[in-house]
Enzyme design. Structure first.
Site, PDB file in Angstrom:
ATOM      1  N   ALA A  47      39.966  59.225  64.856  1.00 59.89           N
ATOM      2  CA  ALA A  47      39.101  59.365  63.680  1.00 59.89           C
ATOM      3  C   ALA A  47      38.277  60.664  63.650  1.00 59.89           C
ATOM      4  CB  ALA A  47      38.203  58.131  63.575  1.00 59.89           C
ATOM      5  N   ARG A  88      45.783  59.364  55.384  1.00 61.82           N
ATOM      6  CA  ARG A  88      45.621  58.130  56.177  1.00 61.82           C
ATOM      7  C   ARG A  88      44.388  57.390  55.646  1.00 61.82           C
ATOM      8  NH1 ARG A  88      46.219  58.484  62.476  1.00 61.82           N
ATOM      9  NH2 ARG A  88      46.925  56.359  62.074  1.00 61.82           N
ATOM     10  N   ASP A 238      37.599  53.523  64.043  1.00 63.02           N
ATOM     11  CA  ASP A 238      38.001  54.305  62.862  1.00 63.02           C
ATOM     12  C   ASP A 238      37.066  54.088  61.686  1.00 63.02           C
ATOM     13  OD1 ASP A 238      40.585  53.711  64.531  1.00 63.02           O
ATOM     14  OD2 ASP A 238      40.836  55.601  63.453  1.00 63.02           O
ATOM     15  N   ASN A 248      39.585  49.334  64.465  1.00 65.52           N
ATOM     16  CA  ASN A 248      40.124  50.233  65.508  1.00 65.52           C
ATOM     17  C   ASN A 248      41.613  49.929  65.655  1.00 65.52           C
ATOM     18  OD1 ASN A 248      39.702  52.349  67.471  1.00 65.52           O
ATOM     19  ND2 ASN A 248      40.008  50.808  69.062  1.00 65.52           N
ATOM     20  N   LYS A 249      42.237  50.631  66.550  1.00 58.50           N
ATOM     21  CA  LYS A 249      43.686  50.508  66.753  1.00 58.50           C
ATOM     22  C   LYS A 249      44.128  49.058  66.899  1.00 58.50           C
ATOM     23  CE  LYS A 249      46.063  53.077  66.650  1.00 58.50           C
ATOM     24  NZ  LYS A 249      46.784  53.324  65.380  1.00 58.50           N
TER      25      LYS A 249
HETATM   26  O1  MRU Z   1      46.299  55.918  64.775  1.00 61.57           O
HETATM   27  P1  MRU Z   1      45.348  56.729  65.590  1.00 61.57           P
HETATM   28  O2  MRU Z   1      45.922  57.231  66.868  1.00 61.57           O
HETATM   29  O3  MRU Z   1      44.692  57.818  64.769  1.00 61.57           O
HETATM   30  O4  MRU Z   1      44.206  55.690  65.969  1.00 61.57           O
HETATM   31  C1  MRU Z   1      43.155  56.113  66.780  1.00 61.57           C
HETATM   32  C2  MRU Z   1      42.227  55.018  67.131  1.00 61.57           C
HETATM   33  O5  MRU Z   1      42.376  53.888  66.744  1.00 61.57           O
HETATM   34  C3  MRU Z   1      41.031  55.420  67.932  1.00 61.57           C
HETATM   35  O6  MRU Z   1      40.644  54.391  68.789  1.00 61.57           O
HETATM   36  C4  MRU Z   1      39.887  55.725  66.956  1.00 61.57           C
HETATM   37  O7  MRU Z   1      40.288  56.650  65.997  1.00 61.57           O
HETATM   38  C5  MRU Z   1      38.694  56.251  67.649  1.00 61.57           C
HETATM   39  S1  MRU Z   1      38.997  57.853  68.308  1.00 61.57           S
HETATM   40  C6  MRU Z   1      37.593  58.481  68.984  1.00 61.57           C
END
Ligand code: MRU
Length: 353
Positions: A47, A88, A238, A248-249
């Site tokens: 993010a 995104r 995110d 989050n992921k």
């Molecule tokens: O799909 P991504 O790799 O962009 O997802 C990233 C994540 O989910 C991270 O945990 C989140 O962005 C925090 S990064 C400091």
């Protein structure tokens, strides 16, 4: 420091995260459309890194424009911002990054600035956002380090490290700060199917820093928690809704439930730009659906039978009740989050007036 992204005279240079850990190669984006592609294809991801990339994308779009009048340029800026906003949907930092540059542009136009002056200012602003992101990560580290065990194993999911930011990281930044303060920490990195941010990226960057790291398949945490082998969980985010629900992921929600069941603290580390006061709760956060191919194929090899149904939501939402604390650069938030987040937003507004 790991060069996640960098503004160069020739364009914005991105470490290609789709190629890690086997190849350290770069992609140079020389216009805003290429920056949009780099974000969409996850050459850059995470993010905070997405937020600064989007800001640099708007800045490069304005800087490279050949528009002769402000009317023409403003029409182009609309298209630039729309193109980047469509890359995104989940990380609110993307929209924050675009808005920061767009607002500066609008203010300068309203104040009667000339095009060359505007170009210089938006480029300078996007580069300043890069520096501020690193500062915010380091401050998050200082704010959160003491929450981690003096000696123990910390589980993280996805990659919330230097690669997901302009440097140092959010969740991994807190781990780095704790190690710098003398904690002895081992990291369990969930592999994070299907894109493998944990196995490929978290493991790569922590090993560069000599922080002991072990990769786990996503289905192993419960058993290790039951054996008492995990003392804390820390992840990034995110988007954090106004009530403290955390996107989050994909897979984070399951880890949070497991942590609660086993009495293990579950921390979230994120810059204030991840907090979305306009989104009341997690149910309202848009969840990106990515291509089925990320699930059906691994390293170019098909893993599933032709025609089978596939789900690929890139993120999930962890309800606030599972979150022990949210670590930001402005301070550490605790439940009830609706109140602590509101209070911090008010303090932030007062500080910037
Ligand atoms: O799909 P991504 O790799 O962009 O997802 C990233 C994540 O989910 C991270 O945990 C989140 O962005 C925090 S990064 C400091």
């Amino acid at each position: 420091m790991i060069p996640t992204l960098e503004w160069l005279p020739a364009g914005v240079n991105f470490l290609d995260q789709t190629k890690l850990p086997l190849e350290e190669t770069y992609v140079l984006a020389t216009d805003y459309k290429q920056v949009a592609t780099v974000i969409r294809d996850m050459i850059v991801r995470g993010a905070p890194a997405i937020g600064v990339s989007a800001a640099m994308g708007v800045a490069i779009g304005i800087d490279r424009s050949t528009a002769a009048t402000l009317v023409e340029l403003t029409a182009e800026v609309d298209v630039i911002c729309k193109t980047l906003a469509e890359t995104r949907p989940t990380a609110v930092n993307l929209f924050w990054g675009i808005d920061e540059i767009r607002n500066l542009y609008n203010e300068m136009v309203a104040a009667g600035a000339a095009i060359p002056e505007i170009k210089a200012a938006v480029v300078a602003k996007s580069r300043k956002m890069y520096d501020e992101d690193i500062d915010a990560c380091k401050q998050m580290g200082r704010n959160g380090a003491a929450l981690l065990p003096q000696t123990g194993t910390v589980l993280t999911h996805c990659n919330a490290g230097a690669l997901a930011t302009c440097g140092y990281g959010t969740a991994l930044g807190v781990i780095r700060a704790a190690v710098e303060d003398g904690h002895t920490i081992d990291v369990f990195a969930d592999e994070t199917r299907p894109f493998l941010q944990g196995a490929r990226l978290t493991a790569w960057e922590l090993m560069k820093d000599n922080i002991p790291t072990t990769v786990l398949c996503d289905n192993m945490a419960a058993s290790l928690m039951r054996q008492g082998r995990i003392q804390a969980v820390i992840v990034g985010s995110d988007r954090i809704a106004a009530n403290g629900d955390v996107a989050n992921k994909i897979g984070t929600y399951g880890v949070a439930i497991l942590a609660k069941e086993h009495g293990i603290p579950f921390y979230v580390a994120a810059p204030w730009s991840t907090v979305d006061m306009a989104t009341a709760n997690g149910d309202l956060i848009p969840i990106e659906q990515r291509s089925a191919r990320e699930v059906t194929h691994s390293n170019g090899k098909q893993m599933t039978p032709d025609g089978v149904g596939i789900e690929n939501p890139a993120f999930d939402v962890t309800p606030a009740k599972y979150v022990t604390a949210i670590i930001t650069e402005l301070g550490v938030l605790r439940a009830p989050y609706e109140e602590s987040i509101k209070q911090m937003a008010e303090q932030k507004t007062l500080a910037t007036v």
